[in-house]
Scaffold this motif. Structure first.
Motif, PDB file in Angstrom:
ATOM      1  N   GLY A  48      -2.309 -28.187  13.281  1.00 42.44           N
ATOM      2  CA  GLY A  48      -2.865 -27.331  14.311  1.00 42.44           C
ATOM      3  C   GLY A  48      -2.498 -27.757  15.709  1.00 42.44           C
ATOM      4  O   GLY A  48      -3.280 -27.595  16.651  1.00 42.44           O
ATOM      5  N   MET A  49      -1.262 -28.288  15.881  1.00 42.94           N
ATOM      6  CA  MET A  49      -0.838 -28.777  17.188  1.00 42.94           C
ATOM      7  C   MET A  49       0.551 -28.271  17.558  1.00 42.94           C
ATOM      8  O   MET A  49       1.386 -28.020  16.685  1.00 42.94           O
ATOM      9  CB  MET A  49      -0.822 -30.306  17.211  1.00 42.94           C
ATOM     10  CG  MET A  49      -2.172 -30.959  17.104  1.00 42.94           C
ATOM     11  SD  MET A  49      -2.089 -32.723  17.524  1.00 42.94           S
ATOM     12  CE  MET A  49      -1.850 -32.644  19.306  1.00 42.94           C
ATOM     13  N   SER A  50       0.790 -28.153  18.837  1.00 43.55           N
ATOM     14  CA  SER A  50       2.118 -27.826  19.341  1.00 43.55           C
ATOM     15  C   SER A  50       3.034 -29.030  19.178  1.00 43.55           C
ATOM     16  O   SER A  50       2.616 -30.168  19.428  1.00 43.55           O
ATOM     17  CB  SER A  50       2.034 -27.452  20.822  1.00 43.55           C
ATOM     18  OG  SER A  50       3.308 -27.518  21.446  1.00 43.55           O
ATOM     19  N   PRO A  51       4.300 -28.835  18.780  1.00 42.71           N
ATOM     20  CA  PRO A  51       5.222 -29.974  18.681  1.00 42.71           C
ATOM     21  C   PRO A  51       5.497 -30.619  20.028  1.00 42.71           C
ATOM     22  O   PRO A  51       5.964 -31.765  20.084  1.00 42.71           O
ATOM     23  CB  PRO A  51       6.486 -29.342  18.095  1.00 42.71           C
ATOM     24  CG  PRO A  51       6.391 -27.896  18.431  1.00 42.71           C
ATOM     25  CD  PRO A  51       4.933 -27.571  18.393  1.00 42.71           C
ATOM     26  N   TYR A  52       5.184 -29.912  21.111  1.00 41.92           N
ATOM     27  CA  TYR A  52       5.372 -30.471  22.451  1.00 41.92           C
ATOM     28  C   TYR A  52       4.186 -31.337  22.871  1.00 41.92           C
ATOM     29  O   TYR A  52       4.242 -32.003  23.903  1.00 41.92           O
ATOM     30  CB  TYR A  52       5.565 -29.332  23.460  1.00 41.92           C
ATOM     31  CG  TYR A  52       6.802 -28.518  23.189  1.00 41.92           C
ATOM     32  CD1 TYR A  52       8.045 -28.907  23.691  1.00 41.92           C
ATOM     33  CD2 TYR A  52       6.742 -27.371  22.399  1.00 41.92           C
ATOM     34  CE1 TYR A  52       9.189 -28.172  23.423  1.00 41.92           C
ATOM     35  CE2 TYR A  52       7.881 -26.626  22.131  1.00 41.92           C
ATOM     36  CZ  TYR A  52       9.101 -27.027  22.635  1.00 41.92           C
ATOM     37  OH  TYR A  52      10.231 -26.298  22.365  1.00 41.92           O
ATOM     38  N   GLN A  64     -10.130 -28.141  20.089  1.00 37.12           N
ATOM     39  CA  GLN A  64      -9.941 -27.604  18.742  1.00 37.12           C
ATOM     40  C   GLN A  64      -8.446 -27.439  18.452  1.00 37.12           C
ATOM     41  O   GLN A  64      -7.607 -27.539  19.346  1.00 37.12           O
ATOM     42  CB  GLN A  64     -10.639 -26.247  18.623  1.00 37.12           C
ATOM     43  CG  GLN A  64     -12.142 -26.305  18.799  1.00 37.12           C
ATOM     44  CD  GLN A  64     -12.847 -26.895  17.589  1.00 37.12           C
ATOM     45  OE1 GLN A  64     -12.407 -26.726  16.454  1.00 37.12           O
ATOM     46  NE2 GLN A  64     -13.952 -27.585  17.826  1.00 37.12           N
ATOM     47  N   SER A  65      -8.130 -27.198  17.191  1.00 41.47           N
ATOM     48  CA  SER A  65      -6.745 -26.905  16.823  1.00 41.47           C
ATOM     49  C   SER A  65      -6.481 -25.430  17.128  1.00 41.47           C
ATOM     50  O   SER A  65      -6.833 -24.956  18.205  1.00 41.47           O
ATOM     51  CB  SER A  65      -6.511 -27.233  15.345  1.00 41.47           C
ATOM     52  OG  SER A  65      -7.432 -26.538  14.522  1.00 41.47           O
ATOM     53  N   CYS A  66      -5.905 -24.685  16.240  1.00 45.02           N
ATOM     54  CA  CYS A  66      -5.657 -23.271  16.480  1.00 45.02           C
ATOM     55  C   CYS A  66      -6.322 -22.447  15.382  1.00 45.02           C
ATOM     56  O   CYS A  66      -6.929 -22.990  14.460  1.00 45.02           O
ATOM     57  CB  CYS A  66      -4.156 -22.979  16.508  1.00 45.02           C
ATOM     58  SG  CYS A  66      -3.320 -23.303  14.930  1.00 45.02           S
ATOM     59  N   ASP A 112       2.487 -22.553  24.068  1.00 47.23           N
ATOM     60  CA  ASP A 112       1.640 -22.572  25.261  1.00 47.23           C
ATOM     61  C   ASP A 112       0.609 -21.449  25.214  1.00 47.23           C
ATOM     62  O   ASP A 112      -0.551 -21.636  25.605  1.00 47.23           O
ATOM     63  CB  ASP A 112       2.491 -22.439  26.526  1.00 47.23           C
ATOM     64  CG  ASP A 112       3.350 -23.668  26.780  1.00 47.23           C
ATOM     65  OD1 ASP A 112       3.038 -24.735  26.207  1.00 47.23           O
ATOM     66  OD2 ASP A 112       4.330 -23.561  27.551  1.00 47.23           O
ATOM     67  N   ALA A 113       1.019 -20.278  24.728  1.00 43.50           N
ATOM     68  CA  ALA A 113       0.095 -19.143  24.626  1.00 43.50           C
ATOM     69  C   ALA A 113      -1.048 -19.458  23.675  1.00 43.50           C
ATOM     70  O   ALA A 113      -2.211 -19.098  23.917  1.00 43.50           O
ATOM     71  CB  ALA A 113       0.851 -17.898  24.160  1.00 43.50           C
ATOM     72  N   ILE A 114      -0.740 -20.169  22.579  1.00 42.25           N
ATOM     73  CA  ILE A 114      -1.760 -20.496  21.568  1.00 42.25           C
ATOM     74  C   ILE A 114      -2.710 -21.569  22.074  1.00 42.25           C
ATOM     75  O   ILE A 114      -3.937 -21.414  22.012  1.00 42.25           O
ATOM     76  CB  ILE A 114      -1.085 -20.972  20.264  1.00 42.25           C
ATOM     77  CG1 ILE A 114      -0.282 -19.835  19.638  1.00 42.25           C
ATOM     78  CG2 ILE A 114      -2.130 -21.497  19.279  1.00 42.25           C
ATOM     79  CD1 ILE A 114       0.650 -20.298  18.529  1.00 42.25           C
ATOM     80  N   PRO A 168       0.752 -15.187  21.187  1.00 43.58           N
ATOM     81  CA  PRO A 168       2.013 -15.165  21.929  1.00 43.58           C
ATOM     82  C   PRO A 168       2.636 -13.763  21.940  1.00 43.58           C
ATOM     83  O   PRO A 168       2.438 -12.976  21.008  1.00 43.58           O
ATOM     84  CB  PRO A 168       2.905 -16.145  21.146  1.00 43.58           C
ATOM     85  CG  PRO A 168       1.963 -17.007  20.386  1.00 43.58           C
ATOM     86  CD  PRO A 168       0.790 -16.138  20.050  1.00 43.58           C
ATOM     87  N   GLU A 169       3.390 -13.498  22.990  1.00 42.31           N
ATOM     88  CA  GLU A 169       4.122 -12.232  23.028  1.00 42.31           C
ATOM     89  C   GLU A 169       5.143 -12.188  21.897  1.00 42.31           C
ATOM     90  O   GLU A 169       5.394 -11.146  21.295  1.00 42.31           O
ATOM     91  CB  GLU A 169       4.822 -12.081  24.384  1.00 42.31           C
ATOM     92  CG  GLU A 169       3.886 -11.791  25.543  1.00 42.31           C
ATOM     93  CD  GLU A 169       3.153 -10.478  25.371  1.00 42.31           C
ATOM     94  OE1 GLU A 169       3.762  -9.500  24.879  1.00 42.31           O
ATOM     95  OE2 GLU A 169       1.958 -10.431  25.706  1.00 42.31           O
ATOM     96  N   SER A 170       5.739 -13.354  21.621  1.00 38.05           N
ATOM     97  CA  SER A 170       6.727 -13.458  20.550  1.00 38.05           C
ATOM     98  C   SER A 170       6.295 -14.597  19.623  1.00 38.05           C
ATOM     99  O   SER A 170       6.753 -15.727  19.761  1.00 38.05           O
ATOM    100  CB  SER A 170       8.120 -13.746  21.137  1.00 38.05           C
ATOM    101  OG  SER A 170       9.039 -14.092  20.125  1.00 38.05           O
TER     102      SER A 170
END
Length: 555
Positions: A199-203, A308-310, A344-346, A353-355
């Motif tokens: 539940g995390m961004s790779p960044y 929180q995660s996503c 980033d949107a999430i 996200p838009e995409s």
């Protein structure tokens, strides 16, 4: 087993992965175990949706880190192969890139070399280096995290842990680790999206989480025939065979506590019934439990503020025909055009996200019984941010419609022969963050519980034992060691030992903490201090020419 443990009454709130595993473990120790579950089925998120002859995994659909499952069943006195029919998927994933290109990931090193070299000539050597590092992350994570409890700040703040933290690249990110070994943007994406399992961004995810890539490359991805729920049902069967009782459709209103003794005495069901116990194990989402079931304490506010995660918008589609096998494998990833902005949107905007990237599971690639003959069961997971005060059911429905349109558009544009994909959908079920929250009591619809950033793991993650009420324990995604079915199973093993140890002390579950609730803040201060000292020592070592390359590599 001793006489004291035979007489111990245990109430477990929630029959999810952690609750069912604990029921099996504690019942096997001779304790009198009762599990109360709000839903009419076992498994929590690891449950099934069955509709119109189609079967879907409601939540997890990939059996990874099989040794954690094998260890669990071995601890319960049986071989996993004797109680489950687990099959290895032919490939791990088929990853679809926005430009129409794709790559297939598998455990076949010959095939992997061909795939990688096609995209980035010379990249296979980088891949081997990436796996060597990921193996270290994997092995150390099991020994340091998944097999240990961090009850006190001094369990965490040690020179050894500081050195290992450098080697585990906790101050780097998954994305930066891929940049170290691959030049191609496509390969960096192909080996970084796995952080979404946590539940995390790779960044943002610490570099140590490349351990997931190692597990996939060596063990592959497996699937339990009959759906993931069969894993939890097997543990339920073992628990029942040892005397445990499961009560379904029994939502809990509160955990009953006695303030003078600082102990729980049982639980109050929503129907007004009171159940008494010596120990309460809570498998409900931890943040929800602190908010709704327990009296507020000094730690409650801290837990409610944690990241929180996503969440996900999940579509469960029954198709009237088979999808082309060359285009769709058992597990498929469609990556977003705007990769970083999608995360980033999430995680920053808490939106869709838009995409968006999205995941497609087709269980019929392994288990034909998941759909009627000639038809296909398809599960789509579209990541989205957790619920905020600004989100309403009406706004969510608009996001669901947009997510659905994006998925169908991608299917029809990226996959030859799928121009009429939308017309093939004959059965549909949808889960939104609101559904995750309502069905499974997930705080703000967070599908994976609390985030796994550095200041929310190990000692910094909510403890397995309540800080005030000494006979209340927690198991599940938001307590130590963390989220994911194999990780929660490891957590159940740690908690069994913890409970056995507390019983052996014979002090009536009384806490013996030197620093009480202030230990959390002290641990943070000590950790920061130790990090500065470690950095200074490493800097001196470099200045003196002692192992300069090794130090630089560790950082």
């Amino acid at each position: 087993m001793d006489q004291h443990q035979q007489q111990t009454r245990v109430l477990i709130v929630g029959a999810g992965t952690g609750g069912t595993a604990m029921a099996a473990r504690l019942a096997r120790r001779g304790m009198a175990v009762t599990v109360v579950e709000k839903n009419e089925f076992v498994g929590g998120r690891c449950s099934l949706i069955e509709k119109d002859g189609f079967r879907f995994d409601q939540g997890p659909s990939m059996l990874m880190m099989p040794h954690a499952f094998e260890q669990t069943f071995a601890d319960l006195g049986c071989q996993m192969s004797k109680v489950l029919d687990v099959r290895k998927c032919k490939t791990n994933y088929k990853i679809h890139f926005p430009d129409g290109d794709n790559i297939t990931l598998s455990t076949d090193m010959t095939a992997m070399k061909d795939e990688l070299e096609r995209i980035e000539p010379g990249s296979f050597d980088g891949y081997l280096g990436f796996l060597r590092e990921a193996k270290y992350h994997h092995d150390k994570s099991f020994s340091m995290v998944l097999n240990r409890n961090y009850k006190h700040w001094w369990d965490l703040v040690t020179i050894e842990n500081a050195i290992e933290a450098c080697k585990l690249h906790i101050l780097s990110t998954v994305w930066n680790r891929t940049k170290t070994f691959f030049k191609s943007d496509k390969l960096r994406k192909a080996f970084s999206f796995q952080s979404m399992y946590m539940g995390m961004s790779p960044y943002e995810a610490p570099g140590a989480y490349t351990l997931l890539d190692y597990s996939e490359a060596t063990d592959g991805i497996l699937y339990p025939m009959g759906g993931f729920n069969t894993v939890i049902k097997a543990m339920e069967s073992i628990a029942k065979s040892n005397g445990a009782t499961f009560r379904y459709s029994c939502p809990v209103k509160s955990i009953i506590v006695d303030q003078p003794s600082k102990l729980a005495t049982g639980v109050l069901l929503e129907n007004g019934e009171e159940l008494r116990a010596d120990i309460v194990v809570c498998n409900m989402d931890l943040v929800t439990a602190y908010s709704r079931l327990l009296p507020p304490t000094q730690i409650t506010r801290s837990i409610l503020k944690k990241n929180q995660s996503c969440s996900t918008i999940s579509f469960y589609w029954g198709l009237d025909r088979k999808l082309p096998e060359d285009a769709f494998h058992g597990h498929n990833i469609f990556l977003a055009q705007d990769y970083k902005p999608s995360f980033d949107a999430i995680f920053k905007d808490h939106s869709l996200p838009e995409s968006p990237s999205f995941y497609v599971q087709i269980p019929t690639r392994v288990d034909a019984a998941a759909a009627p003959e000639g038809k296909e069961s398809v599960t789509i997971l579209v990541p989205i941010g957790v619920l905020t005060d600004a989100m309403t059911p009406q706004l969510m429905q608009a996001l669901v419609a947009r997510a659905r349109a994006v998925v169908i558009e991608n299917m029809q544009k990226r996959i030859p022969g799928c121009n009429d994909f939308e017309k093939w959908i004959e059965s549909e079920t949808v889960n939104t963050p609101f559904d995750w929250e309502e069905k499974f009591n997930l705080w703000n619809g967070s599908a994976l519980g609390l985030s796994h950033e550095i200041m929310q793991v190990l000692y910094f993650r909510p403890q397995m034992r309540h800080e005030v009420f000494g006979n209340v324990f927690f198991v599940g995604a938001s307590t130590h060691p963390g989220t994911g079915v194999p990780v929660v199973l490891c957590g159940a093993r740690i908690l069994e030992d913890e409970i056995a140890g507390v019983l052996a002390e014979g002090n009536g579950f009384k806490h013996q903490k030197l620093f009480g609730v202030f230990g959390y803040e002290l641990a943070m201060s000590m950790t920061v201090f130790l990090a500065l000292v470690s950095a200074f020592v490493l800097a001196v070592a470099v200045d003196m020419g002692l192992g300069k390359q090794v130090v630089i590599k560790a950082l």
